[in-house]
Each structure stands twice: as C-alpha cells, then as structure tokens.
Design an enzyme around this catalytic site. Structure first.
Site, mmCIF file in Angstrom:
data_model
loop_
_atom_site.group_PDB
_atom_site.id
_atom_site.type_symbol
_atom_site.label_atom_id
_atom_site.label_comp_id
_atom_site.label_asym_id
_atom_site.label_seq_id
_atom_site.Cartn_x
_atom_site.Cartn_y
_atom_site.Cartn_z
ATOM 1 N N PHE A 41 -29.444 -9.915 -15.234
ATOM 2 C CA PHE A 41 -29.988 -9.906 -13.866
ATOM 3 C C PHE A 41 -28.847 -10.230 -12.895
ATOM 4 C CE2 PHE A 41 -32.167 -11.975 -10.288
ATOM 5 C CZ PHE A 41 -33.141 -11.030 -9.999
ATOM 6 N N ALA A 95 -28.008 -12.077 -10.473
ATOM 7 C CA ALA A 95 -27.580 -13.427 -10.102
ATOM 8 C C ALA A 95 -27.157 -14.276 -11.291
ATOM 9 C CB ALA A 95 -28.708 -14.140 -9.349
ATOM 10 N N LYS A 96 -27.221 -13.736 -12.504
ATOM 11 C CA LYS A 96 -26.811 -14.494 -13.688
ATOM 12 C C LYS A 96 -25.282 -14.612 -13.727
ATOM 13 C CE LYS A 96 -30.850 -15.250 -15.614
ATOM 14 N NZ LYS A 96 -31.771 -14.875 -14.534
ATOM 15 N N PRO A 97 -24.743 -15.514 -14.574
ATOM 16 C CA PRO A 97 -23.277 -15.665 -14.638
ATOM 17 C C PRO A 97 -22.545 -14.342 -14.825
ATOM 18 C CG PRO A 97 -24.323 -17.459 -15.812
ATOM 19 C CD PRO A 97 -25.433 -16.533 -15.405
#
Length: 384
Positions: A188, A190-192
């Site tokens: 996704f 916004a994940k790292p």
C-alpha cells in the site's frame, strides 16, 4: 506538510519509475510476467527466504496463507487486539474464530505472556482448536519473535507474520518477513515500501506451500490457468506495480531505511523532555518506522492536540482508535479470553506524527516545538 510525503519520494526517483513503467507498456504484459518474477526474486533474496509470491494486496496475502493451511470453522487464530482490521478480518473470512490478545505498551506489539494465557484459556474451554498465531510487526517494529516462536512450538501452532508495516525491520540481523512459517507484507502506498496502488507479497521457505499459494492466488489453477484444481481467488500483482517496486526497492535499501531511522531518532531526542511516552526499539531490533507513534499523558485531550497541530499545518493520525474486539464486525464472532487493558489504553492515548525518510530536520523540529508548546499550555491550564 504531508503526513507521509510521497511527492518528494517520487521526484527523487521518478526517472527510474518512468523507465520501469514504460518497459511494461512497451511489453504489453500487464499481469505477471518478467517484472513480477524479477521483483519476487529480489524480495526473496533481500528478506532471506526461498520463495516470494506477489499478490494483489496485503489482506489477500494473509488470507491466502490461511487457505494454504486449511484453517476454517472450529479453529482459533490468535491476533493482536491492537492492529489494522485486516489482521483479524481474514480469520473470519475463512470461517475460523479470531482470538484477540493484548499488547505490550512499550512496543505496541503482541504481548507473549498474554498470548500464552489466551492459548491456555482456549484449550481449557475446549470449544476451539488453537491453530495459528498472527503476529503483527506494528509501526515498523518486528514482534517479539524469540518469545512468540517458542510459544508456537510449545503448543504446535503455525506462525503467520503480518509484516504489512514491518518490511525492512530486523531482529539481530534477521529481516522481517522471514520469521513466520509464512510471512506477508503490503505495498500500500503509505507502507515503508509502497507501490502506486495495491500490492502485496507472501514469503516462505516451504516448497509445497509456495506451489499452493501460487495456485490459490490464481483461481486455484493447476497446470494452466484453465485447469482449476481447487477453489481459489483472484489475487495477482500487476506488472506496473511490480515495476514501481523494482524502482523503489534499491533506494529503500540503500537510503530510505537509514534516513527514516535518523528522522525517528531526531524526534526522540527533541521530545525527550516532553510529557509523552515515546516509541522504543528494543536492543537488537531494527525498525522500518512505518509510523512514529507516541502515547499522550492522561488528562490531555487528543482531539485538542490534533486540532492545535492542524492549525500550524501539522497533520497527525490515530492508529487505532478502537480495539479489534470492539469492532461491530466481530460482535459475537470472536473470543477475548484475557482482558486487553493495554490495548484499550493505547486506543485512547496514541497519536502518530508526520514521518517519512524525506522529512527534513527543520520540519521535525517544527513539529516538536509546537507539540511542546501545546503541552506547556496544557500543563499551565491544569495547574490553574
């Protein structure tokens, strides 16, 4: 200020991203193919496991693992009470029962002692068969796998690592997404490590499970996609998203992990004398810092803090305002054999601050200065 600035990241590597996407467009191979295979190989090598299977999203990744293990009605699956909904949703989706477990407030991850209490309680009750522990690497920090794996071995349980927020983290040099019998992550945005849409991956060293995962992810296919040997689902990683991730992965490894840890350290230093409980990273652990989450002190209104920061152009988020066992979807459809007091406390007091590898020192200090000013005003108000 952005909560997690994806614009700066894109501008930093856009030529590589454009090249990867153009190669997909030129090939007209949009589902599967070379880009997905290349990404799977690079991810498996980085994590340190034998197999990586790309899929449509992190939720599907978890559900596919449970499907491979034939988890279903009558089975108990132990899940942290403080996590994103999908960690428990997939348990109900396959017909099993989620059993919610309290967290350790110092890490926000599953409390191993509470896990063992919950397993013992379910065994004593005798209605469900304990099968799986879903350990979540919340906010970028790996769960306490040395303890959790020992508990799983003691009670003969499978371990599913939900590394949706933890990709890039590590314990004693062993990387997140390698601790579970099967491990998963999410891409996704916004994940790292995020793509430009939905995407996910599943990791395992087990050859049989790898084959089953690939079958279940493509409609239960056998020798070809029109030979369906089991009921599966449609969960494929598309080639454009794989291309985006191929462009991002080297930068994530060589630059972003170090940078986001620098930003988190600056937050912790600047807020060290503030009336907050700051996130900690246990000795030997390495966090990929999906979020920088603090605990507000008692007597301070979280809404007031958020509104005051917003007036200064500083966005904040609350992950998560409600325990899993209080979600309406789980009403009469879950077990909570041991009270989850620390989860309830966290839900009331957590606040996540802006964080990304591209946040500048000036921006971090801007957030910290205003946050400290807010607490000073609140302290004076309470004294009066």
């Amino acid at each position: 200020m952005e909560f997690r600035d994806l614009h700066v990241q894109y501008n930093n590597i856009k030529e590589n991203i454009h090249r990867e996407i153009e190669e997909v467009l030129d090939s007209s191979h949009f589902i599967g193919g070379e880009k997905v295979s290349d990404l799977e190989a690079q991810l498996a090598e980085y994590v340190g496991v034998k197999h990586c299977v790309g899929c449509a999203n992190g939720t599907d990744a978890l559900q596919l693992a449970l499907m491979v293990w034939e988890v279903g009605p009558g089975d108990a699956v132990f899940v942290p009470d403080f996590t994103f909904f999908s960690s428990g949703e997939v348990v109900s989706a396959v017909g099993a029962t989620p059993v919610f477990v309290d967290i350790d407030l110092s890490t926000f991850n599953m409390n191993p002692a509470k896990l063992e209490e919950a397993i013992s309680a379910i065994l004593d009750e005798g209605k469900l068969q304990p099968r799986v522990v879903v350990a979540v690497d919340l906010f970028g920090l790996p769960a306490d796998y040395p303890a959790i794996k020992g508990i799983c071995e003691k009670y003969d349980l499978l371990l599913l690592e939900d590394g949706a927020q933890g990709f890039g983290g590590a314990i004693a040099g062993q990387r997140a997404c390698s601790f579970g019998d099967i491990s998963t992550t999410s891409f996704f945005p916004a994940k790292p490590l995020g793509c430009y849409g939905d995407g996910g991956a599943i990791f395992t060293d087990n050859d049989e499970w790898d084959n089953l995962l690939r079958s279940f992810a493509i409609h239960g296919k056998g020798d070809c996609r029109y030979d369906n040997v089991r009921v599966g689902m449609n969960s494929r990683l598309d080639a454009i998203q794989a291309g985006v991730l191929l462009a991002k992965l080297p930068v994530f490894i060589s630059e972003e992990l170090e940078s986001v840890n620098r930003v988190a350290a600056l937050y912790s230093d600047a807020l060290s004398n503030c009336d907050l409980v700051l996130p900690t990273v246990p000795e030997g652990y390495f966090s990929s810092w999906a979020q920088y989450t603090v605990l507000l002190p008692d007597g301070v209104s979280r809404q007031d803090v958020q509104e005051a920061l917003a007036e200064q152009g500083i966005p904040t988020m609350v992950y998560y305002p409600k325990p899993m066992h209080d979600q309406l979807a789980f009403e009469n459809a879950c077990e909570v054999p041991v009270a989850c007091a620390d989860t309830s406390y966290a839900c009331e007091r957590v606040l996540s601050l802006p964080l990304s590898p591209y946040l500048t020192d000036r921006e971090v200090l801007h957030v910290c200065d205003h946050l400290k000013t807010i607490f000073e005003k609140s302290l004076r108000s309470r004294r009066n």
